[in-house]
Design an enzyme around this catalytic site. Structure first.
Site, short mmCIF file in Angstrom:
data_model
loop_
_atom_site.label_atom_id
_atom_site.label_comp_id
_atom_site.label_asym_id
_atom_site.label_seq_id
_atom_site.Cartn_x
_atom_site.Cartn_y
_atom_site.Cartn_z
N GLU A 121 3.56 -27.31 18.66
CA GLU A 121 2.18 -26.98 18.31
C GLU A 121 1.77 -27.75 17.04
O GLU A 121 2.53 -27.80 16.07
CB GLU A 121 2.12 -25.46 18.06
CG GLU A 121 0.74 -24.92 17.87
CD GLU A 121 0.72 -23.38 17.91
OE1 GLU A 121 1.81 -22.77 17.92
OE2 GLU A 121 -0.39 -22.81 17.93
N LYS A 153 -6.58 -23.97 22.13
CA LYS A 153 -5.83 -22.72 22.25
C LYS A 153 -6.79 -21.57 22.48
O LYS A 153 -7.83 -21.46 21.83
CB LYS A 153 -5.03 -22.49 20.97
CG LYS A 153 -4.04 -21.36 21.03
CD LYS A 153 -3.09 -21.43 19.85
CE LYS A 153 -2.11 -20.28 19.82
NZ LYS A 153 -1.11 -20.42 18.76
N CYS A 198 1.77 -21.14 22.19
CA CYS A 198 2.42 -20.12 21.40
C CYS A 198 1.94 -18.70 21.66
O CYS A 198 2.33 -18.08 22.62
CB CYS A 198 2.32 -20.44 19.92
SG CYS A 198 3.42 -19.44 18.95
N SER A 230 27.01 -14.82 -11.00
CA SER A 230 27.32 -13.64 -11.81
C SER A 230 28.67 -13.03 -11.44
O SER A 230 29.17 -12.17 -12.14
CB SER A 230 26.23 -12.59 -11.60
OG SER A 230 26.32 -12.10 -10.27
C1 LIG Z 1 4.76 -19.68 24.13
O1 LIG Z 1 5.92 -19.24 23.49
C2 LIG Z 1 5.72 -18.34 22.44
C3 LIG Z 1 7.04 -18.06 21.83
O2 LIG Z 1 7.15 -18.82 20.73
C4 LIG Z 1 5.09 -17.11 22.91
O3 LIG Z 1 4.84 -16.23 21.87
C5 LIG Z 1 3.81 -17.48 23.54
O4 LIG Z 1 3.24 -16.33 24.07
C6 LIG Z 1 4.02 -18.53 24.63
N1 LIG Z 1 2.75 -18.92 25.13
C7 LIG Z 1 2.37 -18.59 26.32
C8 LIG Z 1 1.01 -18.99 26.68
O5 LIG Z 1 3.08 -18.03 27.11
#
Ligand SMILES: *[C@@H]1O[C@H](CO)[C@@H](O)[C@H](O)[C@H]1NC(C)=O
Ligand SMILES: *[C@@H]1O[C@H](CO)[C@@H](O)[C@H](O)[C@H]1NC(C)=O
Ligand SMILES: *[C@@H]1O[C@H](CO)[C@@H](O)[C@H](O)[C@H]1NC(C)=O
Length: 710
Positions: A45, A114, A175, A359
């Site tokens: 990302e 996103k 993500c 320490s």
């Molecule tokens: C992609 O992976 C992340 C984990 O880092 C997750 O939180 C996220 O939901 C995932 N994205 C999707 C769209 O599944």
């Protein structure tokens, strides 16, 4: 007939705003992916500027430079012939978006903003970006002129669409979207998207990887499909350590996993999968029925084949086989996560190494063992011929090209400095333990006595005011007792910075910078405020500030064997003490007695405060049950009141606590993770009244449902 396709995802050690470095690592990963015959390469990302730019995402420069880097990436011949999924921020109609750009052969196919932004805990994406929100909706985006010149395109699609090649269909999610209840991959799967990419900037937290891995494998176990997970790794300029673990999953089975902790800046993993496996897995009636009512994505057509026919009859193509996910024990996570983070920190700031006041206690010991672990990783990487690490270690150690360290001790001798700052009241045990540890890990050790400094301070005070403070055990008051301890503690900080600045110089290094001072206050002490403001806990960075004492002890016990350091046993067996008060036949200062809490209690209270979001009253109500067989309601009430008392009167210390590696969910780091005021009435009068009310009702044996008392 099978349809084999090789796919690549990667973990890159990006650094916020290091545009050219980031660009070079991206290009390297693309070349690597092509070498492994991958048809698609997915990156982390916001990989172009680095994930952790924070408020720099508000600056136009970040967007401009991202485009400039992107231009050099796609016009580079070495990046052609492979489908690219690259992450960077983009401004569209004056709004900032966190985007994926999909391209092939120097042409942009789609920009995918996103949809849901990560906005809790350490994440604040809504502060910089607008969430796209409109699923399956696409607009036109006018490319910046510098890109138009390269791609020959004026506009491209911008929105929630997918890429359709001649043989398959690819969608991207980013993500946080994976963590949302209505994750895009569900609709995508139902709409026939076979390959889903997920690019992430996810950070390390102890005992948390399994949650993320479960999400990722679940995504395709239910819906079928190929899932490519990419993550940033390393310290990109802040308290977080992004922990890699790139993953390729097919129908819920893991085919490839990248490292969670390593010093490799670029790590590409690939898997060869059969698209027919996805099609077979999805041949379920229920999927078919649901897909009839699921939304349809706009498809951007690209006339290329990712799994050309001739590949399918090539016997050299070996489909990847499923494997288990590798998880580290928490002790190992402590050994490797902060170690990698420290390495990034020292090389990126071009420091000459680290300095720590030792320490003889557990905390500075654990911190030193983490530095030892770092030295081990460096030697390992040198053995593996990692050119970047070799170059970096020569720079940090100020050694000529050609110097390649063979042992962790050899590295430590150049870059790690330990110092025992004793007084005549220090015990021989702590002094010896410190020295023994230093010897075993190979640090450059200094042992000094600071009595003259302390007495000079006390005399100065006496001359000025005519009053002489004395320790409590000799009849002094509490304030005197504290002040006398604080003098020692604060002088140690002054000494630490003096030695950190000049030790390399005393060793003949005149043209290099100083050492970075390491702090070593653990998360429980920070929470309770059991430390002196601006003492040795004030340092440049603290690798254990987010780790609990209980975990640190486990880590030391583990290291005793794993790193072959028998000397560590003595640290574990010793009673934790600050050694700031004189030792007499009848008095040895003990941390837990001083604090009024055991470390274990602090972990429980800390978790309730932060993770379970309890104020004093609800914490008390929960603890009534949790500690039911350990404490009377009155004792529990007392602990809760004390905890909030000390937490509140010491909040001001957290505002200046040394930047720490984020490791624990109940960290009180108030810079990024735990935002609260620092002037709080520590009495919590109203909550106390309610707590006392419950206690007295319980004492008078009234049957009450605590949840309804008000
Ligand atoms: C992609 O992976 C992340 C984990 O880092 C997750 O939180 C996220 O939901 C995932 N994205 C999707 C769209 O599944
Ligand atoms: C701001 O960034 C955009 C790219 O997003 C660029 O086209 C534009 O020229 C930049 N503006 C300035 C004033 O630099
Ligand atoms: C050490 O203890 C003595 C009392 O035994 C005390 O007077 C002295 O101030 C202490 N020294 C330091 C440096 O705290």
């Amino acid at each position: 007939m099978p349809h084999y396709i090789t796919l690549a995802t990667c973990s890159l050690n990006q650094w916020a705003l290091d545009f050219e470095g980031n660009r070079d690592r991206i290009v390297e990963s693309i070349i690597e992916a092509k070498k492994k015959h991958a048809a698609l390469r997915v990156g982390p990302e916001l990989e172009v500027p680095g994930y952790g730019c924070l408020d720099h995402f508000l600056e136009n420069d970040t967007y401009l430079h991202s485009w400039e880097m992107y231009a050099t990436i796609i016009s580079n011949e070495a990046t052609k012939g492979i489908l690219l999924d690259i992450g960077m921020p983009i401004i569209h109609k004056n709004r900032r978006y966190n985007c994926r750009i999909l391209s092939y052969d120097g042409k942009i196919l789609l920009i995918r903003p996103k949809i849901f932004l990560a906005n809790d805990g350490n994440y604040r994406e809504m502060r910089f970006f607008t969430p796209w929100l409109k699923t399956q909706y696409v607009e036109e985006y006018v490319l910046p002129r510098l890109i138009q010149k390269i791609t020959g395109q004026v506009t491209v699609d911008f929105g929630d669409a997918v890429i359709s090649t001649l043989d398959t269909c690819i969608g991207a999610e980013t993500c946080e979207e994976l963590f949302t209840p209505q994750a895009p991959h569900v609709s995508m799967s139902l709409d026939g998207i076979e390959i889903i990419t997920n690019s992430s900037g996810s950070h390390h937290e102890l005992r948390k990887l399994d949650l993320r891995m479960a999400m990722i494998t679940e995504a395709t176990r239910k819906c079928g499909g190929i899932y490519l997970y990419s993550n940033q790794k390393g310290c990109d300029g802040d308290r977080l350590y992004y922990d890699g673990c790139a993953l390729i999953v097919v129908n819920g089975k893991v085919l490839a996993q990248g490292a969670q902790f390593s010093l490799d800046d670029v790590e590409v993993i690939t898997a060869t999968v059969d698209l027919e496996d996805v099609r077979a897995y999805r041949a379920l009636i229920s999927h078919g029925l649901q897909s009839r009512s699921s939304p349809v994505y706009k498809r951007i057509h690209v006339p290329v084949e990712l799994s050309p026919d001739h590949l399918n009859f090539n016997l050299n193509i070996k489909p990847s086989v499923p494997r288990e996910i590798h998880y580290y024990k928490p002790e190992e996570e402590i050994a490797y996560g902060p170690a990698c983070w420290l390495w990034d920190y020292v090389r990126r700031c071009k420091g000459s190494g680290y300095f720590i006041p030792l320490s003889g206690g557990i905390d500075s010991c654990a911190t030193s063992v983490i530095v030892h672990s770092m030295c081990r990783l460096v030697v390992q990487a040198c053995n593996d011929n990692n050119a970047q690490v070799i170059k970096d270690v020569q720079m940090v150690a100020n050694m000529p090209e050609g110097w390649i360290p063979k042992t962790p001790q050899e590295v430590a001798n150049k870059i790690f400095h330990t110092c025992y700052m004793g007084t005549k009241n220090s015990s021989i045990e702590t002094r010896t333990r410190a020295k023994d540890l230093a010897e075993k890990i190979g640090s450059y050790h200094v042992d000094l006595n600071m009595d003259t400094l302390v007495s000079a301070m006390v005399s100065l005070f006496e001359v000025t005011t005519g009053k002489k403070p004395i320790f409590k055990i000799f009849g002094g008051s509490n304030i005197e007792n504290l002040a006398l301890q604080n003098i020692q503690a604060r002088l140690r900080m002054v000494l630490a910075y003096l030695f950190a600045q000049l030790l390399p110089w005393t060793r003949g290094r005149t043209n290099t910078g100083g050492l970075l001072v390491l702090g070593s206050a653990n998360v429980d002490e920070q929470l309770r405020g059991y430390l002196t403001k601006y003492d040795c806990s004030s340092a440049d960075v603290n690798p254990i500030g987010g780790i609990s004492k209980t975990d640190l002890i486990r880590f030391i016990i583990w290291s005793e064997d794993a790193f072959d350091l028998p000397v560590l046993r003595e640290f574990v067996d010793a009673t934790p003490t600050a050694e700031l008060e004189p030792i007499t036949d009848t008095h040895v200062q003990s941390d837990e007695a001083d604090m009024g809490f055991t470390y274990e209690e602090l972990s429980v209270l800390g978790r309730l405060r932060k993770v379970d979001k309890c104020g004093p009253y609800s914490m008390f109500v929960k603890l009534l049950h949790i500690w039911n067989d350990k404490k009377t309601p009155e004792q529990t009430a007392d602990k809760v009141k004390k905890f909030f008392w000390f937490y509140s009167i010491n909040r001001h210390k957290q505002t200046v606590s040394t930047p720490s590696y984020h490791a624990e969910q109940y960290s009180p780091d108030d810079n990024r993770f735990d935002l609260r005021p620092f002037l709080i009435d520590p009495r919590f009068n109203w909550a106390r009244t309610k707590i006392d009310d419950v206690v007295s009702k319980l004492q008078s044996n009234e049957t009450i449902d605590t949840m309804t008392v008000d």
